[in-house]
Design a protein around this motif. Structure first.
Motif, PDB file in Angstrom:
ATOM      1  N   UNK A 176       0.827  -1.202   0.000  1.00 56.55           N
ATOM      2  CA  UNK A 176       0.000   0.000   0.000  1.00 56.55           C
ATOM      3  C   UNK A 176       0.870   1.263   0.000  1.00 56.55           C
ATOM      4  N   UNK A 177       1.963   1.220  -0.781  1.00 54.60           N
ATOM      5  CA  UNK A 177       2.826   2.388  -0.924  1.00 54.60           C
ATOM      6  C   UNK A 177       3.912   2.530   0.118  1.00 54.60           C
ATOM      7  N   UNK A 178       3.977   1.607   1.068  1.00 55.73           N
ATOM      8  CA  UNK A 178       4.979   1.669   2.132  1.00 55.73           C
ATOM      9  C   UNK A 178       6.021   0.572   1.957  1.00 55.73           C
ATOM     10  N   UNK A 179       7.260   0.898   2.273  1.00 54.58           N
ATOM     11  CA  UNK A 179       8.275  -0.138   2.413  1.00 54.58           C
ATOM     12  C   UNK A 179       7.855  -1.042   3.564  1.00 54.58           C
ATOM     13  N   UNK A 180       7.895  -2.354   3.362  1.00 54.13           N
ATOM     14  CA  UNK A 180       7.373  -3.258   4.393  1.00 54.13           C
ATOM     15  C   UNK A 180       8.128  -3.145   5.717  1.00 54.13           C
ATOM     16  N   UNK A 181       9.398  -2.779   5.664  1.00 57.14           N
ATOM     17  CA  UNK A 181      10.149  -2.664   6.908  1.00 57.14           C
ATOM     18  C   UNK A 181       9.698  -1.463   7.735  1.00 57.14           C
ATOM     19  N   UNK A 182       9.045  -0.490   7.085  1.00 54.60           N
ATOM     20  CA  UNK A 182       8.490   0.648   7.824  1.00 54.60           C
ATOM     21  C   UNK A 182       7.264   0.247   8.638  1.00 54.60           C
ATOM     22  N   UNK A 183       6.471  -0.668   8.089  1.00 55.69           N
ATOM     23  CA  UNK A 183       5.174  -0.967   8.701  1.00 55.69           C
ATOM     24  C   UNK A 183       5.054  -2.403   9.216  1.00 55.69           C
ATOM     25  N   UNK A 184       6.089  -3.219   9.017  1.00 56.68           N
ATOM     26  CA  UNK A 184       5.997  -4.626   9.416  1.00 56.68           C
ATOM     27  C   UNK A 184       7.295  -5.105  10.053  1.00 56.68           C
TER      28      UNK A 184
ATOM     29  N   UNK B  65       9.697  -4.557  14.021  1.00 63.59           N
ATOM     30  CA  UNK B  65       9.795  -3.890  15.326  1.00 63.59           C
ATOM     31  C   UNK B  65      10.490  -2.539  15.223  1.00 63.59           C
ATOM     32  N   UNK B  66      11.505  -2.447  14.356  1.00 64.71           N
ATOM     33  CA  UNK B  66      12.221  -1.189  14.182  1.00 64.71           C
ATOM     34  C   UNK B  66      11.295  -0.100  13.640  1.00 64.71           C
ATOM     35  N   UNK B  67      10.460  -0.476  12.680  1.00 64.52           N
ATOM     36  CA  UNK B  67       9.511   0.470  12.115  1.00 64.52           C
ATOM     37  C   UNK B  67       8.533   0.979  13.164  1.00 64.52           C
ATOM     38  N   UNK B  68       8.089   0.076  14.029  1.00 63.30           N
ATOM     39  CA  UNK B  68       7.133   0.461  15.072  1.00 63.30           C
ATOM     40  C   UNK B  68       7.780   1.405  16.086  1.00 63.30           C
TER      41      UNK B  68
ATOM     42  N   UNK C  88      -0.728  -1.005  23.375  1.00 73.38           N
ATOM     43  CA  UNK C  88      -1.115  -2.151  22.560  1.00 73.38           C
ATOM     44  C   UNK C  88      -0.532  -2.008  21.159  1.00 73.38           C
ATOM     45  N   UNK C  89      -0.269  -3.138  20.527  1.00 73.34           N
ATOM     46  CA  UNK C  89       0.251  -3.182  19.159  1.00 73.34           C
ATOM     47  C   UNK C  89      -0.517  -4.237  18.370  1.00 73.34           C
ATOM     48  N   UNK C  90      -0.440  -4.207  17.039  1.00 71.34           N
ATOM     49  CA  UNK C  90      -1.092  -5.260  16.256  1.00 71.34           C
ATOM     50  C   UNK C  90      -0.544  -6.648  16.641  1.00 71.34           C
ATOM     51  N   UNK C  91      -1.434  -7.624  16.653  1.00 68.66           N
ATOM     52  CA  UNK C  91      -1.029  -9.008  16.966  1.00 68.66           C
ATOM     53  C   UNK C  91      -0.558  -9.665  15.669  1.00 68.66           C
ATOM     54  N   UNK C  92       0.563  -9.165  15.174  1.00 74.48           N
ATOM     55  CA  UNK C  92       1.124  -9.573  13.891  1.00 74.48           C
ATOM     56  C   UNK C  92       2.585  -9.980  14.120  1.00 74.48           C
ATOM     57  N   UNK C  93       3.000 -11.070  13.487  1.00 73.33           N
ATOM     58  CA  UNK C  93       4.415 -11.442  13.532  1.00 73.33           C
ATOM     59  C   UNK C  93       5.137 -10.623  12.471  1.00 73.33           C
ATOM     60  N   UNK C  94       5.964  -9.686  12.926  1.00 76.51           N
ATOM     61  CA  UNK C  94       6.682  -8.812  11.998  1.00 76.51           C
ATOM     62  C   UNK C  94       7.995  -9.437  11.564  1.00 76.51           C
ATOM     63  N   UNK C  95       8.573  -8.873  10.511  1.00 74.13           N
ATOM     64  CA  UNK C  95       9.880  -9.327  10.033  1.00 74.13           C
ATOM     65  C   UNK C  95      10.903  -9.203  11.156  1.00 74.13           C
ATOM     66  N   UNK C  96      11.676 -10.271  11.342  1.00 74.71           N
ATOM     67  CA  UNK C  96      12.684 -10.274  12.399  1.00 74.71           C
ATOM     68  C   UNK C  96      12.193 -10.841  13.707  1.00 74.71           C
ATOM     69  N   UNK C  97      10.882 -11.122  13.814  1.00 77.51           N
ATOM     70  CA  UNK C  97      10.332 -11.684  15.047  1.00 77.51           C
ATOM     71  C   UNK C  97      10.178 -13.200  14.931  1.00 77.51           C
ATOM     72  N   UNK C  98      10.189 -13.844  16.072  1.00 77.07           N
ATOM     73  CA  UNK C  98       9.989 -15.291  16.130  1.00 77.07           C
ATOM     74  C   UNK C  98       8.580 -15.642  15.661  1.00 77.07           C
ATOM     75  N   UNK C  99       8.456 -16.815  15.030  1.00 80.63           N
ATOM     76  CA  UNK C  99       7.137 -17.325  14.622  1.00 80.63           C
ATOM     77  C   UNK C  99       6.752 -18.400  15.643  1.00 80.63           C
ATOM     78  N   UNK C 100       6.050 -18.014  16.709  1.00 81.22           N
ATOM     79  CA  UNK C 100       5.867 -18.942  17.834  1.00 81.22           C
ATOM     80  C   UNK C 100       5.065 -20.200  17.516  1.00 81.22           C
ATOM     81  N   UNK C 101       4.195 -20.138  16.512  1.00 85.01           N
ATOM     82  CA  UNK C 101       3.359 -21.300  16.189  1.00 85.01           C
ATOM     83  C   UNK C 101       3.990 -22.220  15.146  1.00 85.01           C
ATOM     84  N   UNK C 102       5.218 -21.916  14.727  1.00 82.56           N
ATOM     85  CA  UNK C 102       5.857 -22.736  13.695  1.00 82.56           C
ATOM     86  C   UNK C 102       6.039 -24.199  14.112  1.00 82.56           C
TER      87      UNK C 102
END
Length: 228
Positions: free
Chosen positions: A30-38, A40-43, A139-153
């Motif tokens: 949606x026009x954003x670099x994914x690292x900006x919006x997805x 932890x650093x972006x947040x 509060x933050x979105x309940x989303x696994x962002x780039x660089x974060x662990x995928x706990x349900x893997x």
């Protein structure tokens, strides 16, 4: 005992309902670099931007409906034990009626505390700076962002290892660790890949059958053959 079907679904599954995927546009979402919006650093850098981005995604999700592919997977439950493992953060599988859905990368209609232990909340409205958990943490979105662990893997890998039939739909099989899940299936298990432009065309480890169609067309076609 019913045979077990495991479905690995990705962004192409939801694209047919009108939801966009950042991989369609050179890494822009949606026009954003994914690292900006997805990430932890972006947040940390721009929390307001990130919250607004997910508020827009949440509003969009409220306006779309499950497509024929989502609905067809529900029909499989008449004959099979079906487990869906999705990379998607929408609730379209659930809205269609699928009873067992595991979200690898989180859920758009949930938020969580930024402090451990994570507290998760159902959330369908906008999320703003100043919305806190009961422990007074943002509060933050309940989303696994780039660089974060995928706990349900690990759970997803275990479920995939039990499959009698594996269906892969709407995923490029390029995003790890999720792309590694198919290799947890037992050798020789019938595997169906539904994708209009499949990146994976052969594998010595997979009993692979290609259906070169988009999800809303290929899934009903496959479901019809599996039910008959």
């Amino acid at each position: 005992m019913k045979k077990k079907i495991v479905v690995l679904s990705g962004a192409g599954m939801s694209a047919d309902s009108g939801l966009k995927t950042f991989r369609d546009a050179d890494g822009l979402w949606e026009g954003h670099d994914v690292m900006e919006v997805a990430s932890p650093q972006g947040f940390r850098a721009q929390p307001q931007l990130v919250l607004q981005f997910y508020n827009e995604r949440r509003r969009q999700l409220l306006q779309v409906e499950p497509n024929a592919g989502h609905k067809a997977l529900v029909e499989l439950e008449l004959k099979y034990d079906v487990q869906i493992i999705t990379q998607n953060v929408d609730d379209l599988h659930e809205r269609a009626g699928s009873s067992r859905v595991l979200h690898l990368h989180g859920e758009l209609f949930k938020v969580r505390s930024t402090a451990p232990p994570y507290k998760v909340y159902e959330w369908k409205k906008d999320l703003n700076i100043g919305d806190y958990c009961e422990m007074s943490h943002q509060l933050r979105p309940h989303i696994v962002w780039f660089g974060e662990e995928v706990p349900l893997l690990p759970k997803a890998a275990d479920l995939t290892s039990q499959a009698d039939i594996l269906i892969i739909v709407g995923t490029s099989l390029q995003v790890y660790p999720a792309a590694s899940l198919m290799y947890y299936a037992r050798r020789g298990v019938p595997t169906y890949l539904i994708d209009p432009k499949p990146a994976l065309t052969h594998s010595s480890d997979l009993n692979l059958k290609l259906i070169a169609s988009k999800a809303s067309e290929g899934v009903p076609e496959l479901v019809s053959s599996l039910l008959n």
